[in-house]
Design an enzyme around this catalytic site. Structure first.
Site, PDB file in Angstrom:
ATOM      1  N   HIS A  69       3.515  12.894 -30.595  1.00 54.49           N
ATOM      2  CA  HIS A  69       4.711  13.245 -31.511  1.00 54.49           C
ATOM      3  C   HIS A  69       4.492  14.409 -32.491  1.00 54.49           C
ATOM      4  O   HIS A  69       3.305  14.650 -32.994  1.00 54.49           O
ATOM      5  CB  HIS A  69       4.818  12.062 -32.394  1.00 54.49           C
ATOM      6  CG  HIS A  69       5.294  10.752 -31.923  1.00 54.49           C
ATOM      7  ND1 HIS A  69       6.642  10.539 -31.239  1.00 54.49           N
ATOM      8  CD2 HIS A  69       4.631   9.433 -31.350  1.00 54.49           C
ATOM      9  CE1 HIS A  69       6.735   9.681 -30.568  1.00 54.49           C
ATOM     10  NE2 HIS A  69       5.572   8.865 -30.508  1.00 54.49           N
ATOM     11  N   LYS A 104      12.069   4.091 -32.210  1.00 53.12           N
ATOM     12  CA  LYS A 104      12.423   5.421 -31.722  1.00 53.12           C
ATOM     13  C   LYS A 104      13.568   5.256 -30.567  1.00 53.12           C
ATOM     14  O   LYS A 104      14.017   6.267 -30.266  1.00 53.12           O
ATOM     15  CB  LYS A 104      11.159   6.112 -31.494  1.00 53.12           C
ATOM     16  CG  LYS A 104      10.373   6.547 -32.568  1.00 53.12           C
ATOM     17  CD  LYS A 104       8.948   7.401 -32.141  1.00 53.12           C
ATOM     18  CE  LYS A 104       8.195   7.482 -33.365  1.00 53.12           C
ATOM     19  NZ  LYS A 104       7.217   6.603 -33.773  1.00 53.12           N
ATOM     20  N   ILE A 163      -2.502   0.329 -36.473  1.00 53.58           N
ATOM     21  CA  ILE A 163      -2.332   1.679 -35.786  1.00 53.58           C
ATOM     22  C   ILE A 163      -1.472   1.655 -34.674  1.00 53.58           C
ATOM     23  O   ILE A 163      -1.636   1.576 -33.467  1.00 53.58           O
ATOM     24  CB  ILE A 163      -3.828   2.074 -35.253  1.00 53.58           C
ATOM     25  CG1 ILE A 163      -4.744   2.045 -36.330  1.00 53.58           C
ATOM     26  CG2 ILE A 163      -3.601   3.559 -34.847  1.00 53.58           C
ATOM     27  CD1 ILE A 163      -4.571   2.661 -37.701  1.00 53.58           C
ATOM     28  N   SER A 176       2.468   3.039 -33.578  1.00 52.22           N
ATOM     29  CA  SER A 176       3.101   4.554 -33.282  1.00 52.22           C
ATOM     30  C   SER A 176       3.214   5.147 -34.618  1.00 52.22           C
ATOM     31  O   SER A 176       3.655   4.320 -35.757  1.00 52.22           O
ATOM     32  CB  SER A 176       4.403   4.531 -32.728  1.00 52.22           C
ATOM     33  OG  SER A 176       4.913   6.113 -32.567  1.00 52.22           O
ATOM     34  N   CYS A 198       5.189   3.177  -2.280  1.00 50.47           N
ATOM     35  CA  CYS A 198       4.584   2.031  -1.543  1.00 50.47           C
ATOM     36  C   CYS A 198       3.885   1.029  -2.507  1.00 50.47           C
ATOM     37  O   CYS A 198       3.638   0.067  -1.842  1.00 50.47           O
ATOM     38  CB  CYS A 198       3.818   2.142  -0.400  1.00 50.47           C
ATOM     39  SG  CYS A 198       1.925   2.705  -0.378  1.00 50.47           S
TER      40      CYS A 198
END
Length: 504
Positions: free
Chosen positions: A62, A263, A359, A361, A461
């Protein structure tokens, strides 16, 4: 000792620092501390590094316009963002500073862009600009025709969170850190108000400092130390959809206008070429093995279609869910508010303890700066940190066959014929790629460990072609029975019996 798994610990072990948790934060902390003359132990309860919150991440680095100005999140986010180019160069992982966009849809969302721009400028984020809807459509033709404008952040970027974690942990091991996998924290041993040892399921290890980097379990670890007894982590589940890169491509990272709790559903390209949609943000009780849900996936598709109308379920090849260590807003102590910020501290309640909690984002983005902050905290606490002359910050990237041109591939096959044998057709993963990871500084010992390192089994696959050969290679290279080969560690063995074997 290097990497220890499936063995008895050494007798009478003693360390200067024990780091609890080998996610991206714990691994970068261990690497940062390995620069100094310290005996360091990094413990992880799973069979590999980076398998919990660090593995279920949206992969975004970010820019820093979202955190509240003046918060630790804002400070560490912006400081760390500047560190990522150097970090990627030293550790040999792919990092793309591609920039990102917050896309406003309809005139009602335009005012939110101005607020984010102002917040970002207060946080010190460089280069922010608001562009028109017409310019946004020119830059990303797939974006909704109803786009009314966008906030552009040129310092935003993308990475592979697991690649970052394993690279940091490998560099730490290369610099003398001992990594013990399948080693679960149980409690601390304290004497005269100081932590003197860490008790685990594989023995008790003496230490002068313990660092809590336990992610989703950080609240339980700090409670064992007698710190912040009312702080509780409530996991937040994020669900994702992965699109087939042969069917759908995107050149950007697109955020919606954020909500107070999330967000929003992001539509983003990745370093592997696939497009990922997500995540949702739902608080849950469980801290292990998050599952995708019908309602969660419906939310992902709805949110993605708001930004990119052409996205469709026919493009999907996989879904997954991750858990984030959210919950710093939850506190069981009346009258105490821990807020929504990171916890990065040496608390007063007990000596010999570095506490990292909540901890969430932008935790991935901030991890390099969190690691440096831990070093500063220890230095301020009087720890004599003597730099090692032989410390090497470089972890060379391993060559992957699919990333080379024809000439490079030919040279690699000439050096090692195993690079001429295909194991995963969808992702062009060769036998040589797999063997190299099995014998890496942190060996890949399970199917999922190889999947995260080489990207095998992630194509259309979904492993149907490669799995039998991968089981064969793991058994041969590790000297184990094919029946002991597992997906992600003990209890997830892939084989139960031989084909057509009659059971009693």
């Amino acid at each position: 000792m290097g990497v220890v798994v499936g063995e008895s610990p050494m007798a009478d072990p003693a360390y200067d620092v024990i780091v609890i948790g080998a996610g991206v934060v714990g691994s970068l902390v261990a690497r940062a501390l390995s620069r100094y003359r310290l005996r360091i132990l990094l413990i992880e309860k799973e069979s590999d590094v980076g398998t919990q919150a660090s593995a279920g991440h949206a992969s975004i680095v970010h820019a820093g316009y979202d955190p509240v100005p003046g918060s630790l999140k804002a400070t560490l986010n912006v400081a760390a963002n500047r560190m990522w180019d150097t970090l990627a160069g030293e550790l040999g992982f792919t990092y793309d500073r591609c920039g990102d966009y917050v896309v406003a849809v309809g005139q009602g969302e335009v005012a939110a862009l101005d607020a984010l721009l102002e917040r970002g400028r207060r946080n010190g984020v460089p280069g922010l600009a608001i562009i028109s809807g017409e310019e946004m459509r020119r830059r990303e033709p797939k974006v909704t025709p109803h786009v009314s404008g966008a906030l552009y952040a040129p310092t935003g970027g993308i990475c592979s969170p697991f690649d970052v974690t394993v690279a940091a942990a490998e560099n730490a091991v290369m610099n003398g850190v001992t990594l013990m996998l399948e080693t679960a924290f149980e409690d601390f041993v304290q004497k005269d108000g100081r932590i003197v040892a860490v008790r685990t399921n594989r023995g008790t290890f003496g230490c002068r400092w313990a660092v809590n980097a336990a992610g989703l379990y950080a609240d339980q670890v700090m409670h064992c130390a007698g710190v912040r007894p009312g702080f509780v982590i409530t996991p937040r589940r994020g669900e994702y959809v992965v699109l087939d890169r042969a069917e759908f491509r995107l050149g950007s990272v697109l955020f919606p206008v954020p909500t107070p709790v999330s967000k929003g559903i992001v539509v983003m390209k990745t370093t592997h070429g696939n497009v990922i949609l997500g995540p949702t943000a739902r608080e849950v009780v469980e801290r292990e093995s998050p599952a995708v849900t019908r309602s969660g996936l419906a939310e992902v598709w709805q949110g993605a279609a708001k930004l990119i109308p052409d996205v469709a379920p026919r493009h999907a090849i996989a879904t997954f869910a991750g858990l984030r260590a959210a919950g710093n807003a939850h506190c069981l102590t009346p009258g105490v508010d821990y807020g929504h910020d990171f916890i990065v501290e040496i608390p007063d309640e007990v000596r010999g303890f570095v506490n990292l909690g909540g901890i969430e984002s932008p935790g991935l983005t901030s991890a390099p700066a969190i690691a440096e902050r831990v070093v500063e905290l220890l230095r301020d606490a009087g720890e004599p940190l003597q730099e090692r002359r032989d410390w090497n910050p470089i972890r060379p990237a391993r060559l992957h066959f699919r990333d080379l041109d024809q000439e490079g591939r030919a040279r690699l096959v000439a050096q090692d014929p195993r690079y001429g044998r295909v194991v995963c057709r969808c992702e062009t993963v060769m036998e040589g790629d797999i063997v190299a990871e099995i014998h890496a500084p942190i060996p890949a010992r399970t199917y999922d460990a190889l999947k995260r390192r080489t990207w095998l089994g992630t194509g259309r696959c979904q492993g149907a072609f490669d799995t039998p050969r991968v089981v064969e290679l793991l058994a041969a290279e590790l000297g184990m029975s094919p029946f002991a080969v597992s997906k992600k560690g003990p209890g997830s063995e892939l084989l139960a019996r031989r084909t057509k074997q009659v059971e009693d």
